[in-house]
Design a protein around this motif. Sequence first.
Motif, PDB file in Angstrom:
ATOM      1  N   ASP A  94       0.810  -1.223   0.000  1.00 51.37           N
ATOM      2  CA  ASP A  94       0.000   0.000   0.000  1.00 51.37           C
ATOM      3  C   ASP A  94       0.842   1.270   0.000  1.00 51.37           C
ATOM      4  O   ASP A  94       0.349   2.339  -0.337  1.00 51.37           O
ATOM      5  CB  ASP A  94      -0.936   0.020   1.210  1.00 51.37           C
ATOM      6  N   GLN A  95       2.112   1.154   0.373  1.00 53.07           N
ATOM      7  CA  GLN A  95       2.976   2.333   0.448  1.00 53.07           C
ATOM      8  C   GLN A  95       3.728   2.576  -0.866  1.00 53.07           C
ATOM      9  O   GLN A  95       4.513   3.513  -0.964  1.00 53.07           O
ATOM     10  CB  GLN A  95       3.961   2.171   1.600  1.00 53.07           C
ATOM     11  N   GLY A  96       3.502   1.719  -1.857  1.00 51.73           N
ATOM     12  CA  GLY A  96       4.095   1.937  -3.179  1.00 51.73           C
ATOM     13  C   GLY A  96       5.551   1.549  -3.307  1.00 51.73           C
ATOM     14  O   GLY A  96       6.227   1.990  -4.236  1.00 51.73           O
ATOM     15  N   VAL A  97       6.059   0.710  -2.405  1.00 52.37           N
ATOM     16  CA  VAL A  97       7.470   0.334  -2.462  1.00 52.37           C
ATOM     17  C   VAL A  97       7.721  -0.564  -3.666  1.00 52.37           C
ATOM     18  O   VAL A  97       7.001  -1.526  -3.909  1.00 52.37           O
ATOM     19  CB  VAL A  97       7.909  -0.389  -1.171  1.00 52.37           C
ATOM     20  N   GLY A  98       8.719  -0.203  -4.428  1.00 61.08           N
ATOM     21  CA  GLY A  98       9.191  -0.981  -5.562  1.00 61.08           C
ATOM     22  C   GLY A  98      10.622  -0.555  -5.850  1.00 61.08           C
ATOM     23  O   GLY A  98      10.947   0.624  -5.724  1.00 61.08           O
ATOM     24  N   PHE A  99      11.478  -1.496  -6.189  1.00 63.74           N
ATOM     25  CA  PHE A  99      12.881  -1.152  -6.421  1.00 63.74           C
ATOM     26  C   PHE A  99      13.534  -2.190  -7.312  1.00 63.74           C
ATOM     27  O   PHE A  99      13.025  -3.303  -7.479  1.00 63.74           O
ATOM     28  CB  PHE A  99      13.662  -1.043  -5.110  1.00 63.74           C
ATOM     29  N   THR A 100      14.662  -1.810  -7.860  1.00 61.82           N
ATOM     30  CA  THR A 100      15.540  -2.719  -8.587  1.00 61.82           C
ATOM     31  C   THR A 100      16.937  -2.503  -8.041  1.00 61.82           C
ATOM     32  O   THR A 100      17.413  -1.374  -7.962  1.00 61.82           O
ATOM     33  CB  THR A 100      15.532  -2.420 -10.096  1.00 61.82           C
ATOM     34  N   MET A 101      17.567  -3.589  -7.654  1.00 59.34           N
ATOM     35  CA  MET A 101      18.953  -3.528  -7.196  1.00 59.34           C
ATOM     36  C   MET A 101      19.796  -4.259  -8.229  1.00 59.34           C
ATOM     37  O   MET A 101      19.425  -5.341  -8.675  1.00 59.34           O
ATOM     38  CB  MET A 101      19.086  -4.202  -5.828  1.00 59.34           C
ATOM     39  N   SER A 102      20.919  -3.667  -8.598  1.00 56.87           N
ATOM     40  CA  SER A 102      21.783  -4.329  -9.570  1.00 56.87           C
ATOM     41  C   SER A 102      23.239  -3.989  -9.291  1.00 56.87           C
ATOM     42  O   SER A 102      23.543  -2.982  -8.651  1.00 56.87           O
ATOM     43  CB  SER A 102      21.401  -3.930 -10.994  1.00 56.87           C
ATOM     44  N   ARG A 103      24.102  -4.856  -9.782  1.00 56.75           N
ATOM     45  CA  ARG A 103      25.547  -4.652  -9.702  1.00 56.75           C
ATOM     46  C   ARG A 103      26.192  -5.525 -10.754  1.00 56.75           C
ATOM     47  O   ARG A 103      25.591  -6.484 -11.245  1.00 56.75           O
ATOM     48  CB  ARG A 103      26.084  -4.957  -8.307  1.00 56.75           C
ATOM     49  N   GLY A 104      27.431  -5.205 -11.110  1.00 62.11           N
ATOM     50  CA  GLY A 104      28.132  -5.933 -12.155  1.00 62.11           C
ATOM     51  C   GLY A 104      28.809  -7.199 -11.682  1.00 62.11           C
ATOM     52  O   GLY A 104      29.004  -8.133 -12.445  1.00 62.11           O
ATOM     53  N   SER A 105      29.189  -7.254 -10.400  1.00 61.52           N
ATOM     54  CA  SER A 105      29.853  -8.438  -9.849  1.00 61.52           C
ATOM     55  C   SER A 105      29.664  -8.440  -8.336  1.00 61.52           C
ATOM     56  O   SER A 105      29.220  -7.452  -7.744  1.00 61.52           O
ATOM     57  CB  SER A 105      31.341  -8.436 -10.192  1.00 61.52           C
ATOM     58  N   ARG A 106      30.046  -9.546  -7.697  1.00 58.77           N
ATOM     59  CA  ARG A 106      29.898  -9.666  -6.238  1.00 58.77           C
ATOM     60  C   ARG A 106      30.709  -8.627  -5.486  1.00 58.77           C
ATOM     61  O   ARG A 106      30.360  -8.251  -4.371  1.00 58.77           O
ATOM     62  CB  ARG A 106      30.348 -11.050  -5.788  1.00 58.77           C
ATOM     63  N   SER A 107      31.794  -8.154  -6.069  1.00 58.54           N
ATOM     64  CA  SER A 107      32.664  -7.215  -5.363  1.00 58.54           C
ATOM     65  C   SER A 107      32.140  -5.778  -5.391  1.00 58.54           C
ATOM     66  O   SER A 107      32.624  -4.933  -4.648  1.00 58.54           O
ATOM     67  CB  SER A 107      34.075  -7.268  -5.951  1.00 58.54           C
ATOM     68  N   GLU A 108      31.171  -5.497  -6.243  1.00 59.76           N
ATOM     69  CA  GLU A 108      30.643  -4.134  -6.352  1.00 59.76           C
ATOM     70  C   GLU A 108      29.520  -3.900  -5.346  1.00 59.76           C
ATOM     71  O   GLU A 108      28.889  -4.830  -4.876  1.00 59.76           O
ATOM     72  CB  GLU A 108      30.107  -3.901  -7.768  1.00 59.76           C
ATOM     73  N   ARG A 109      29.258  -2.634  -5.077  1.00 58.82           N
ATOM     74  CA  ARG A 109      28.131  -2.275  -4.226  1.00 58.82           C
ATOM     75  C   ARG A 109      26.854  -2.362  -5.039  1.00 58.82           C
ATOM     76  O   ARG A 109      26.867  -2.323  -6.269  1.00 58.82           O
ATOM     77  CB  ARG A 109      28.305  -0.870  -3.648  1.00 58.82           C
ATOM     78  N   TRP A 110      25.741  -2.468  -4.359  1.00 56.24           N
ATOM     79  CA  TRP A 110      24.445  -2.518  -5.026  1.00 56.24           C
ATOM     80  C   TRP A 110      23.994  -1.127  -5.433  1.00 56.24           C
ATOM     81  O   TRP A 110      24.077  -0.194  -4.642  1.00 56.24           O
ATOM     82  CB  TRP A 110      23.392  -3.107  -4.086  1.00 56.24           C
ATOM     83  N   GLU A 111      23.515  -0.984  -6.654  1.00 55.45           N
ATOM     84  CA  GLU A 111      22.774   0.209  -7.053  1.00 55.45           C
ATOM     85  C   GLU A 111      21.324  -0.092  -6.694  1.00 55.45           C
ATOM     86  O   GLU A 111      20.803  -1.138  -7.073  1.00 55.45           O
ATOM     87  CB  GLU A 111      22.870   0.451  -8.560  1.00 55.45           C
TER      88      GLU A 111
END
Length: 187
Positions: A105-122
């Motif tokens: 109901d609060q409209g939460v939606g997201f996409t998390m991505s990164r190029g490899s395990r060593s990178e941080r999540w966008e």
Amino acid sequence: MKNNNKQTAWVMFAGLGCIILVGGGLAALVIGFQKEGFLRTSDVGDLADLASVQEQLRPLDACEIAYRRWDAKGRRRYPDSVTMRDCDSNTFSTIYIKVPTTWLDQGVGFTMSRGSRSERWEILVDKDEVPFPALKEALEHFAPIIAAQYPGKLSEALAGEAEFHRSVDEYRRSLEPKESVKSSYPK
């Protein structure tokens, strides 16, 4: 006369190139301004409030996590699951992990991505649609669930795909004798 034909052809190609360029630009703008389009989403992964989420999900062999993405018909998909893909593309399937629907109901939606395990999540969100307190609360609740269940779900997916490949190889081997029988006759 030949020079005039070359000039006319060059003008036509230049005009066609300009039309394609303008059309491509307009298409990019239309796609970018759609819900969750690249011009409407922002990366909030660097925010200090989300550091604990980054830390919990860093060791996972995953490079994409999505929750409530828009489909082509404008509906949110999988309202009770987080969808995930591994980094090495070892599995062709999408992994689904059930999560609470508290934040629907609060409209939460997201996409998390990164190029490899060593990178941080966008962490990409539409700031006009998703309130930060709800996003933070949802991510903090989802992170331990994802961290606990993903390794087992990934193992299941890899085992299922290995079984599929074994059965395909077995089927191919079963066809080989039939083909060799056909080729045993003289021509």
